[in-house]
Scaffold this motif. Structure first.
Motif, PDB file in Angstrom:
ATOM      1  N   TYR A   1       0.838  -1.206   0.000  1.00 42.26           N
ATOM      2  CA  TYR A   1       0.000   0.000   0.000  1.00 42.26           C
ATOM      3  C   TYR A   1       0.872   1.255   0.000  1.00 42.26           C
ATOM      4  N   GLU A   2       1.927   1.233   0.831  1.00 47.28           N
ATOM      5  CA  GLU A   2       2.826   2.388   0.913  1.00 47.28           C
ATOM      6  C   GLU A   2       3.520   2.628  -0.422  1.00 47.28           C
ATOM      7  N   MET A   3       3.879   1.558  -1.122  1.00 48.85           N
ATOM      8  CA  MET A   3       4.549   1.735  -2.403  1.00 48.85           C
ATOM      9  C   MET A   3       3.560   2.203  -3.480  1.00 48.85           C
ATOM     10  N   ARG A   4       2.310   1.776  -3.404  1.00 50.83           N
ATOM     11  CA  ARG A   4       1.314   2.304  -4.351  1.00 50.83           C
ATOM     12  C   ARG A   4       1.127   3.803  -4.137  1.00 50.83           C
ATOM     13  N   LEU A   5       1.091   4.218  -2.881  1.00 50.90           N
ATOM     14  CA  LEU A   5       0.980   5.634  -2.573  1.00 50.90           C
ATOM     15  C   LEU A   5       2.129   6.405  -3.211  1.00 50.90           C
ATOM     16  N   ASN A   6       3.336   5.837  -3.149  1.00 48.35           N
ATOM     17  CA  ASN A   6       4.497   6.459  -3.774  1.00 48.35           C
ATOM     18  C   ASN A   6       4.348   6.554  -5.287  1.00 48.35           C
ATOM     19  N   LEU A   7       3.875   5.489  -5.904  1.00 50.21           N
ATOM     20  CA  LEU A   7       3.742   5.497  -7.363  1.00 50.21           C
ATOM     21  C   LEU A   7       2.712   6.525  -7.810  1.00 50.21           C
TER      22      LEU A   7
END
Length: 495
Positions: free
Chosen positions: A383-389
């Motif tokens: 989830y945190e990496m999707r937020l980054n993308l």
């Protein structure tokens, strides 16, 4: 003819050997001790050099025909050498708190926006220049004795060859490199009050720095004329070793730190990058760049869970002679857990850059099991990496496909989860040591073993499996992701 990749990390260094056909031969490793206390986080550069000598000697004993060594290292940390080429003091790691005031002084002189637009990085005390400023202020005698200021890649290259050169990607981690002119910034160094001539000459990644000194070659037991090639920051080396050439591609380094490194071919929206802590790093080719979207606790969070909360599963794994990860994943349901985990157990990296943020677990019920909590740890990281993308998309950086490397790439459950949540095809690579492969590829190109990066990638990179997003699972995850986006704002005021 043999090629080697030398990877220098904070916890150890390793050298990996390949033949000219790109076939893996062997690997040699040595630990590096790190000192951490309330006053600072340091590492002994001399210990790193001795460790490098040890692994090269071990490799040379079995493989004396090594013809070229590509070098990569961790970033930011720099070594001050005196006129006898001896370290003047221990080197400060990026996590060392010293340099905060000096970074503030630099911002006051130039402004945050100007520094970012010149250097490609948002000003922060973790970078090299504020720490050198701190040394000059508090230990002026040590600064006056300094003849070279080297980061780990060019420190080792200097000790091997006598040449002071640094590739562009690692130079960027100093906060004093001009990514537009590809040279040290007179304006930033002048404001910092630091002599730029103490730093190495910036060069393109993959340029031959020189050959190993004759006395060192004889000490190692290697043949003469062993070429040394700077490859760059470790994340750049991993991108090379994953075959990242075109814009729209990215590598997911699923190791202790979770880091997605996308390739793009024009400068992005600076305001988004500046406010979210994303660096702009010159890549291998003209007008190509990468950035780092990262989380301090990727595999580290999973390991924390295994070591502290999965003791029964560890015993079961031992009884069955299986991996504890296999035991936990076998118990999982292939659906969202409903648990939201803020994975800031070691602070928040991009896009918050909040070192004081804390982790949180929200939504537990008596119906949840230990395997649910384990899966939720994975979900929180993704989830945190999707937020980054999504944040990178606002800056004009789009990712169409993802290649995964590192220990986490061996988990089919996690790879499928990433595809479902990110909405991207995710390909796991057969070689989990992408950084070492990148070093070997660049060393091979520099010495003519490989024609170019595509040729090297064809020889050395093997895809294991591609996982595609599933529409039903993606939609189910997105219901929880919308809640996850509010989690940091809800938790941060409380901790």
């Amino acid at each position: 003819m043999l090629l080697a990749g030398l990877d220098i990390g904070t916890t150890g260094c390793k050298i990996t050997i390949y033949d000219k056909k790109g076939i893996y031969q062997n690997r040699f490793y040595n630990d590096n001790p790190v000192s951490r206390n309330t006053n600072g986080h340091e590492i002994d550069a001399e210990n790193i050099w001795q460790g490098v000598k040890k692994v090269i000697k071990s490799a040379a004993h079995e493989y004396p025909d090594i013809s070229a060594i590509g070098v990569t290292s961790f970033g930011e940390t720099c070594v001050l050498l005196d006129d006898k080429d001896e370290p003047i003091r221990n080197a400060m790691l990026y996590t060392d708190p010293r340099g905060t005031d000096e970074c503030g002084e630099l911002i006051a002189k130039l402004g945050k926006r100007k520094i970012t637009r010149i250097s490609g990085v948002s000003p922060h005390s973790m970078y090299s220049l504020p720490k050198v400023m701190w040394i000059k202020k508090h230990f002026p005698d040590e600064y006056e004795r300094t003849r070279h200021i080297l980061m780990m890649e060019d420190y080792i290259i200097y000790m091997l060859t006598g040449k002071t050169v640094i590739d562009y990607s690692l130079a960027t981690r100093s906060m004093g490199f001009d990514i537009n002119k590809l040279t040290w910034s007179d304006e930033i160094f002048s404001a910092a009050g630091i002599n730029k001539n103490l730093f190495s000459e910036p060069i393109t990644s993959g340029t031959i720095a020189g050959v190993i000194r004759k006395d060192i070659v004889e000490e190692f037991g290697l043949n003469v004329n062993v070429f040394v090639v700077p490859v760059g920051h470790d994340q750049v080396a991993a991108a090379v070793g994953s075959g990242m050439i075109d814009s729209g591609c990215a590598v997911d380094g699923a190791g202790t730190v979770e880091c997605i490194t996308p390739v793009f071919d024009k400068l992005p929206e600076f305001k988004i990058m500046e406010n979210s802590g994303y660096a702009i790093i010159p890549y291998l080719f003209p007008d190509k760049y990468v950035t780092y979207a990262f989380l301090f606790t990727g595999g580290a969070l999973v390991s924390w869970y295994i070591n502290n909360l999965a003791k029964a599963e560890k015993l079961e794994a031992k009884r069955l002679n299986k991996s504890v990860y296999d035991v936990l994943e076998k118990q999982m349901k292939d659906e969202p857990t409903g648990i939201l985990i803020l994975p800031h157990f070691a602070g928040a990296a991009t896009p918050y850059m909040d070192e004081n943020s804390k982790g949180a677990i929200v939504g537990l019920t008596l119906e949840h099991s230990t395997s649910d909590l384990y899966r939720a740890m994975m979900e929180g990281i993704v989830y945190e990496m999707r937020l980054n993308l999504e944040k990178l998309q606002q800056a004009g950086i789009y990712i169409k496909k993802l290649r995964a490397t590192g220990g986490g790439a061996t988990s089919q459950v996690w790879m499928q989860m990433k595809a479902d949540i990110l909405g991207l095809p995710v390909t796991s690579l057969d070689n989990t040591e992408a950084g070492a492969a990148g070093c070997v590829m660049m060393a091979g190109i520099a010495t003519g073993v490989f024609k170019d990066l595509k040729h090297a990638a064809k020889r050395m990179i093997k895809e294991r499996c591609t996982f595609y997003p599933r529409k039903e699972q993606h939609n189910a995850y997105m219901k929880y992701y919308e809640k996850y986006k509010e989690l940091y704002k809800a938790v941060r005021p409380l901790v």
